[in-house]
Design a protein around this motif. Sequence first.
Motif, short mmCIF file in Angstrom:
data_model
loop_
_atom_site.label_atom_id
_atom_site.label_comp_id
_atom_site.label_asym_id
_atom_site.label_seq_id
_atom_site.Cartn_x
_atom_site.Cartn_y
_atom_site.Cartn_z
N GLU A 1549 16.17 8.47 17.97
CA GLU A 1549 15.17 9.40 18.50
C GLU A 1549 15.67 10.83 18.50
OE1 GLU A 1549 12.98 6.28 21.55
OE2 GLU A 1549 14.23 7.87 22.32
N VAL A 1550 16.96 10.97 18.91
CA VAL A 1550 17.54 12.33 18.92
C VAL A 1550 17.55 12.91 17.51
CG1 VAL A 1550 19.66 13.62 19.32
CG2 VAL A 1550 18.91 11.93 21.00
N GLU A 1551 17.95 12.08 16.54
CA GLU A 1551 17.95 12.55 15.15
C GLU A 1551 16.55 12.92 14.67
OE1 GLU A 1551 21.81 10.00 13.54
OE2 GLU A 1551 19.78 9.47 12.95
N ASP A 1552 15.55 12.09 15.07
CA ASP A 1552 14.16 12.41 14.69
C ASP A 1552 13.74 13.74 15.26
OD1 ASP A 1552 13.28 8.93 14.97
OD2 ASP A 1552 13.82 10.07 13.20
N SER A 1553 14.09 13.95 16.54
CA SER A 1553 13.70 15.22 17.18
C SER A 1553 14.35 16.40 16.45
CB SER A 1553 14.11 15.20 18.64
OG SER A 1553 15.52 15.14 18.74
N TYR A 1554 15.66 16.22 16.12
CA TYR A 1554 16.32 17.30 15.39
C TYR A 1554 15.67 17.57 14.04
CZ TYR A 1554 20.27 17.85 18.60
OH TYR A 1554 21.05 18.15 19.67
N THR A 1555 15.35 16.48 13.34
CA THR A 1555 14.70 16.66 12.02
C THR A 1555 13.35 17.35 12.17
OG1 THR A 1555 13.90 14.39 12.24
CG2 THR A 1555 15.88 14.73 10.91
N ARG A 1556 12.59 16.96 13.21
CA ARG A 1556 11.29 17.61 13.43
C ARG A 1556 11.46 19.10 13.66
NH1 ARG A 1556 9.32 13.11 17.74
NH2 ARG A 1556 8.94 11.42 16.26
N GLU A 1557 12.45 19.44 14.53
CA GLU A 1557 12.69 20.86 14.78
C GLU A 1557 13.06 21.59 13.50
OE1 GLU A 1557 14.29 20.48 19.37
OE2 GLU A 1557 15.66 21.06 17.78
#
Length: 1937
Positions: A1549-1557
């Motif tokens: 989830e953290v990686e997804d959030s970073y990729t989204r940002e």
Amino acid sequence: MASWLGGLSSGLGQSLGQVGGSLSALTGQISSFTKDILLEGAEEVGDAATELHVSNSRLREIESINAALKFENERLKKVCSDLEEKHEAAELQIKQLSIEYRNQLQQKEVEISHLKARQNALQEQLQKVQTAAQSAQSGAHVVPPATTSASYVPEVRHTSGFEDDMDFGDIIWSQQEINRLSNDISRLESEVDHWKQIALSSRVQGINHPEQNEICKLQNIVKELKRNLSQEIDEHQHELSVLQDAHRQKLVEINRRHREELSEYEERIEELENQLQQGAVGADATNDSKFSEQRKKPQSPEGGKVEELRVVKDLEDEIRKLNQKLSSAQEENKILLKEQKLAKVEKIQITQEYENLKADFSMLQSSTVEQGALLKEQKQLQSKTSQLEDVVRLQQALLEAENEIARLSSLNQERVGKELTSAQHKNESIPSACTEDQNSELIQLRQDLERKEQELNKSIAERDTLIAELEELDNQNQEATQHLITLKQRLSEQRTETDSIIKQLKLDIDFERKKVSELEIEKMEAIKELNSQKEKLSQCSNTLNDLHVSKQQLQDNIKDLQEQLRKAQECNLHNEKEMGELQQRLKEREEDFSVSLGKLTEKSNQESEIAKLQSDIAENKQLNEDLEKSLSDLRTENGKLVAAIEELKQELSDAISEKNKVCLEKDSVVEALKMEKRQLESELNQAEKRLLEQAHKYKQTIEELSNARSMDTTALQLEHERLVKLNQEKDFRIAELKRNIEQMETDHQETKEMLTTSLGGQKQLTELIKEKEVFIEKFKNQALQVKQELEEYMEVSKKQDVLKQNLEEKDRSLAVMKEENNHLKEEIERLKDQQSRSTPAVEPKTLDILIELESEVTQLKVIKNNLEEEIEVHKKTIEDQNQLTVQLQQSLQEQRREIEESKLQCEQMNVTHERLSLEKDEEIKNLQKTIEQIKTQLHKERQIIRTDSSDIFQESKVQTLNGENGNEKHDLSKAEIQRLVKGIKEREMEIKLLNEKNVSLSQQIHQLSKDEVGKLTRIIQEKDLEIQALNARVSSASYRQDVLCLQQQLQAYAMEREQVLAVLSEKTRENSQLKTEYRNIMDMVAAKEAALVRLQEENQKLSNRSEYSSQDMSRETIQNLSRIIREKDIEIDALSQKCQTLLTVLQTSSTGTDNVAGGVNSNQFEELLQERDKLKQQVKKMEEWKQQVITTVRNMQHESAHLQEELHKLQAQISFESDSNSKLQVDYNGLIQNYEQNEKKLKSFSQELAQVQHSIGQLHNTKDLLLSKLGLVTPPVAAASLISQLSGVQYSAPEVLSDESKLLQKKLEQLEKKLEEKDSTIRTLQENNTQLPDSVAPESEIERESQEGTKSEMRQIKEKHDALQKSLREKDILIKSKSDQLLSVSENLSNKENENELLKQAVTNLKERNLILEMDIRKLKEENEKIVASCREKETEFRALQETNMQFSMMLKEKEFESNSMKEKALAFENMLKEKEQGKTGELNQLLNEVKSMQEKAVAFQQERDQVMVALKQKQMESTALQSEMQHLREKEQRLNQELERLRNHLLEVEDSYTREALAAEDREVKLRKKVLILEEKLVSSSTAVENASHQASLQVESLQEQLNLVSKQRDETVLQLSISQDQVKQYALSLANLQMVLEQFQQEEKAMYSAEVEKHQKQTAEWRKKAESLEEKVVSLQESLGEANAALDAASRLTEQLDVKEEQIEELKKEGEIRREMLEDVQNKLMNLMNSTEGKVDKLLMRNLFVGHFHTPKNKRHEVLRLMGSILGIKKEELDQLLSEDQRGVTRWVTGWLGGGAGSKSVPNTPLRPTHQNIFNSSFSELFVKFLETESCPSLPPPKLSVHDMKPLGAAGAGKASSAPSNSQLQDPAGSGTGRRPDANPFLAPRSAAVPLITPANKSGHLLMKPISDALPTFTPLPVAPDASAGAVLKDLLKQ
């Protein structure tokens, strides 16, 4: 009986030379006594009186026997003590000898090693010389000279070496004999002690017939064993001696053969050398004769060739000199060859000596190690095989030596042949040359000269190389010796270890032998066990080396595993930290949600707040959903990991099974090869020991030889230097070489002298050795006598053993049956007692408890194995993660260089946030202190409550615990508290820094929101009030209520903090909205700034992480410790409860049983419980270690994820920057293109101007034509002026023009308008060009500056915009003015050319600015490298933490080892307790229950069946416990897998959030780029439409300025909000850390409490154990005292009877004593009369002899005789001097006349002399007189005979008087005569004058001095003689006077 046995055994142990007479009597007594004892039962007398009479008579007989045996015992003890003293003296002498011989051995071995090194060096030298000789012989016939070697050792030394080897074998054999004799003596002494103990025990227990029989049997067995041992030792020694003799003979033969062969080879070599010399001499002679003939021939025909003849003579002289040099070189070569041969011989001899030493050492080792019959045979085989191998080796060495000698001889023959052939060729060539001319002869001679010079040069060069090689060989030799020394030291250490092991084995063997004598029934089994133990010990010693090798491999593996573990632990810690952070965030969000709901209910009126709260709720929901997604992802990943772990486990199990199979196969192979291995190891050990002895003892010889060598090497170096310098001068060289040879010869002679001196010392040592061998042979004879006597005893014992074997077997079976019956009886009684009691279910409980404990132990072991497997699985995962981290670190190192600039801004933003956290931290600290105080009080209350519920047995323990609790708590948790204090100090320092930063931010917060600050201050004041209230409550003593209140207050604080967080979150949301607006408004100018700001922010984050990584690690370690403490506390609680229940069960069970048995059972149970607790603690430690590993793995994963995210971000930033750079390059290229287009346009304009000027000229021409036509003639000057005006001012006078000229003016105006338009376009482009570098310059400045300078930059931009507006306005004015100024076209053209040059300069300036930017980038890279260095420092800190972790793991392993040792001790204690119980109950039951043996057998069988059933039940319980443990472990694994899955989901989830940002940022960048493109298009359109929309452009510039101002304001606001939000985040982190600290402190306190309780329990158990042991010892001592009391009662009854008899004897003895005293007094009176009569009288004979001696002495020495006579007669010294100084005749006459009357007697000293003494006539008269007195004063009268039997009844009186006589008699002879005084002197004589012997020995004839003294003798004053003075002292005094 006992004393009789003691006497017998002591007689066996001593030297039996003096016992011979008493042994026959003893054997008679033994036979009669045994017959009487056996016949006692048969004799039955009817009457009681007759029975009493018979018993009294027997008692008297026994007492008489006892007295006789005691007397003999005492006599034998005296003999034994004398022999022991002699033995000690002999051992001391032997030790000294052995030390001397060992020193000699070491010296010889050092010499051997030195000579070996020499030999190797010489061999290498020989090879080099051979190669050089082969190369030289191809060109010339001369043999090159070689340098003399450094082998100075002659052949004479080695003959002595062989003799020393032979002597050394004898020494070793004698040492073996001495050791064997000492072992026999110690064994006999131990047997004596054993039999004494048996005698004492037989006295105590009374005389029983079966015990006597058993004792006799044991004696017979001991005798048989001794006999067998002695036989085996004799056989083995015989074999050894035979082998030694054979080996020595072989060696002598081999040496003889080798010497003969060497002599033959030497003779051959000498013959060949003689042939060589003869050939050379013949060649020289022929040459000389031919030259002389040649000289004669030219003299006769030609007289003018005299000069040529002289030249020929000179050449011949030179040739002769060269021949001499060659011959000297050949001689040197021969010397070198001889020395090489000598070295070879020495090498062979050294190898032989080495083999001899090896064989001797192996024999020594085999003789020392052998102790059992089996081992003896093996070692015999080993010695035989080693000797055979040595022989084979010697043969091989001989073959090699022969081969080398053959090779050398062949080489020499080849050389001789070549030289002969060359000489023959020369002889043939010379007569042929005679026919030729003299010129050709001269040329040949010169060629020969040159060739010989070349050969000389070659020989010199070879000699130089040989010298250098010699030096190198010396250096190598020194290095080899150093290496040998180090090897010897190591081998000495190994030898000491092996010696210690051998000593331990010997001690064990002695202990086992004692056990054999004590344990009467289990003797045969003990012997078997001894043999097995010996074999095991030998196997252990053999397998030690294998274990060392495997240990090293395991250590390497362990190091690798430890490194992997460290990494895994780090990853696990990081993952756990992230888990905790996520959980805390969830909690915070939930708390925010609850707070927001509360606010909704309270503030329903405020709609705006409700909207904000709803938005918060929505965000929280989104976050929760994201977290759930991440959890699900993590769970899936965890499942995959679990599957992988299971596969790895299966693979591990398969590998282990395969490994076990391989191990079994290897074990079978290893067992087969062990015998061979042992042999090899024994040989290796021998070699190692020998080398060790060489290392220590040969240093002196090494130093001497090294000094000699250093001298030699210095001489050679000097020679080498001289040869290098003086290559050209040949004559000097030859002289130097001769000098060097002489020096070498002198050195050789010196070494020979040294060797001769060493040989002399060795001869002296051999003489000493021979004397010692004589001494050893005496010992051998004594030992043989002892052996013979022992064999006689053994034969007697064999006859008795044959009769008693049947009885022994029956006794053994009976004893076994009795023991079984006793055990069965005990068990039946126990069962009956248990059945009779009211609580029948107690024993199964205890059994169940034991079963449970055992099952728990097995379960814990299984858990340990599982944990180890899991650790291996984790290690693999750690390796994978390490690879990822390496890759990430490489990418980070490239990108960290761009990050350092952002640190400054982030540090400023962090300042404001941390100040608020300080106040809260202080409040939290105060609360922690209060909570700690409350906790301590609560713990005390809990302890008090526990004591109420527990039994009385536990109340005392708990009370002591409560008393000592406070002190022990602090002692236990000191280390952890110190760590926490360090962390707190570091945090305080951080808090101080944050306080300073907080001041500046608080000012900004006041400016932004004063209302919110007021609210916060109110909240803080309320908190202060609550804190004060809490402090007041804490001061009161109500504990639990205060705790509840504190908990409620903590909850209230949390709620308030959540409210504050909600306010801050609102601000963050506002900041985010402003950020979005700011990003939408960003211009082309701000794009690069925004990118730089982002980079700086991310860089700051990374730097913060790197800064706080070490702190996070320390926190994580503290957290891990706190977790460990919690789990330990829980375990301690559970175990303490179990202990309490078990103790209650034990107390209930032990109420009805006996006190002793119950105490033992309770002790056993307590020990088992303690063991279980320890095992559980170990298992917990292993689990904790596993958890640490998992946490490290997770941390590594988390770090890798972080690094990957940072990589993605940095890559995105880099791509963005590259895009921006590409855009800038495109803009720059566009500008350049515009510039080029403008230049083209300018060119076109110039062309148009030229055309216009051309048209104007044409117009002028037409005008002139028209004017000429019109008739208006104008002068040419006017035309010229007009042309000039047109060209310079362009129509300055329009009035003159005609209509046509007006048309032209209109055209010109149009052209000027076009020109102005072009000028405007050019200027706009120039302005754009100027604007772009101006914008680039502030950008570069903004990059360097911080955010504090942003406002000033914006002002500069405004000023630039104003300047641009002014320039635009001015340009409008210029456009208007240029419309009026049409005439200034030519000036504008020149201005444009200048502007073109300026544009070129601007282009160059832009290039320079690009270079400056590149320099800035380099600086940033350097700063990045600094960041990398700081990161490396952090990594080193991290490694240090890893090392501490490793130390903890090592501590865990040590604790595990201690627990294992405690287990083994507990098992040993249980066995001991069981044996004690069985022994005690067995002794009691033997006396009571022998009748019921058969019944108890049946019961025993039933009990065995019950035991089998119980064991089955135990196994079932163990299986169930194991299953439960397995289920528990599986559940734990499932939990861990779930946690792993959850963490993985979270990471995803953290990686997804970073990729989204990142995607959002990219979208924003795309939008901004589009806007930039649109703006560029607009600029292009505006540049094209400057004519129409110049005012619109100015308006647009103003609007852009306003927008920029707004954007800058928004940016500042967003920066402030960002800083505030970051401060809030840091506050939350600090508060969380503080809460964790509080929890850890609580856990530490609980741990301290529980550890203190556990220690107190352990102490109390130890005290109870000590009490129980002391009670047992008291019971044993009481039993012994009972037995002694019974024995004393029996002895008292005997003593009363003996006392009556003794009193009668005493009365008789007293009467005899009175008679003897009277006789003594008479004798003493007579003696006193004699003394008084003899004092002051001189003997006639004495004076006559003096008188005669005066005349016999020479005249020079007669005054000495007179002085002596004067001293005897009592004349003083001074008077004698006066008499002597006068006329000598008068004195002598007076003295002789005076002495003529007679001679008196004098007290003469009694110094005896040997009868074989011879007088020396050369000595002085005083010496002769002293010797005469000594011979004459030997007493010869027979002594008065006093019978010894009459003296016996004299008790103490006689002894006391007699004690004075031996003191005189025992004095040594001072004259050194060698005979001591006889101890037969009269004991009753008072020592008034010890010099006068009144009683002399009977052997010698009576002396004249002892005749009856007549009254007619003249009396003199007596000389005062001291009683202690001896004869020698008296005579010396006389001589001195």
